[in-house]
Enzyme design. Sequence first.
Site, PDB file in Angstrom:
ATOM      1  N   ARG A  12      24.250  31.296   6.314  1.00 42.30           N
ATOM      2  CA  ARG A  12      25.094  30.333   5.591  1.00 42.30           C
ATOM      3  C   ARG A  12      24.230  29.285   4.885  1.00 42.30           C
ATOM      4  NH1 ARG A  12      25.828  25.022   5.040  1.00 42.30           N
ATOM      5  NH2 ARG A  12      25.478  24.749   7.276  1.00 42.30           N
ATOM      6  N   CYS A 239      21.097  22.031   0.736  1.00 43.04           N
ATOM      7  CA  CYS A 239      22.477  21.774   0.373  1.00 43.04           C
ATOM      8  C   CYS A 239      22.547  21.768  -1.137  1.00 43.04           C
ATOM      9  CB  CYS A 239      22.955  20.436   0.926  1.00 43.04           C
ATOM     10  SG  CYS A 239      24.591  19.992   0.298  1.00 43.04           S
ATOM     11  N   ASN A 248      15.761  24.339   6.235  1.00 42.89           N
ATOM     12  CA  ASN A 248      16.101  24.107   7.634  1.00 42.89           C
ATOM     13  C   ASN A 248      14.853  24.243   8.506  1.00 42.89           C
ATOM     14  OD1 ASN A 248      19.084  25.255   6.818  1.00 42.89           O
ATOM     15  ND2 ASN A 248      19.090  23.949   8.614  1.00 42.89           N
TER      16      ASN A 248
HETATM   17 ZN    ZN Z   1      21.710  22.136   6.586  1.00 42.53          ZN
END
Ligand code: ZN
Length: 305
Positions: A12, A239, A248
Amino acid sequence: MNQVLISEVGPRDGLQSIQSIMPTADKCRWIDALYLAGLREIEVGSFVPPKLLPQMADTATVVKHALTLSGLTVMALAPNLKGAEAAILAGVHKVTIPVSASEAHSWANVRKTRAEMITEVARIVRYRNENAPQVKIEAGVATAFGCTIQGIVPEDEVIRLAVELINVGVDESGLSDTTGYANPAQVKRLFRRLHLEIGDKAGAAHLHNTRGLGLANCLAAYEEGVTSFDASMGGLGGCPFAPGASGNVVTEDLVFMFEAMGAVTGINLELLFAARKPLQLGLPVETIYGMVPEAGLPKGFQLTS
Ligand code: ZN
């Protein structure tokens, strides 16, 4: 105390933030490899309009596949009631809703103020309670450590938002460093306050490595009693609506850190490194990161899983 849950968010958070679109079959092969390595919670996609994020258009199909892996908690992100309905209809075990502590980011990310988001979360909780009470809802406080648009995000506002989210009925609320602004002292301070305010409803630490402090921040959270960590294989992530945010915490490096310290992740590092292959095959033009997979495990390192 020394058991930690690593929640893989690459399918994701990772895939939404890059230009390439990973084919569905490749996503499923990658998720299989992550599962084989011992990952037991995976955020497999998000239910958002395909026009906004075409990388996520196949999420319902990916959820369906992930549900065949027994014992896996299948998560998906939903930014609103419509997305949450689709996620629940697809059969996810857990819905995660990002709620920005920064008013500016909230508007850029979901076109809603924070107050409107609380109302939306309450509607999602009501829908869940009436239609699928077994589904868990996690609300992550995004931009909890700072915002690329607004700058400083007051800590009182972060904690107040987490409390409000619990009050409208979410099962857990964690803190997300969406922009990679956090430092270890700040992580300790905020998670300590979060634990004081909402106790065992405090959720995962979602920390980015944009400025190289991802692992230090995870360790700081661990020392404050956090046991659930989001991470992304190969350090993919970011993002799309927080300019400049990237990367990340690398799952491989995070698992290595915890295993080397004697904390149990249940993940086999060699199988985890092997799971980079299907990721890279599905995304041939993207660079994937990770210090430990490149350097290799130290001589004599004992795998625990
Ligand atoms: Zn994140």
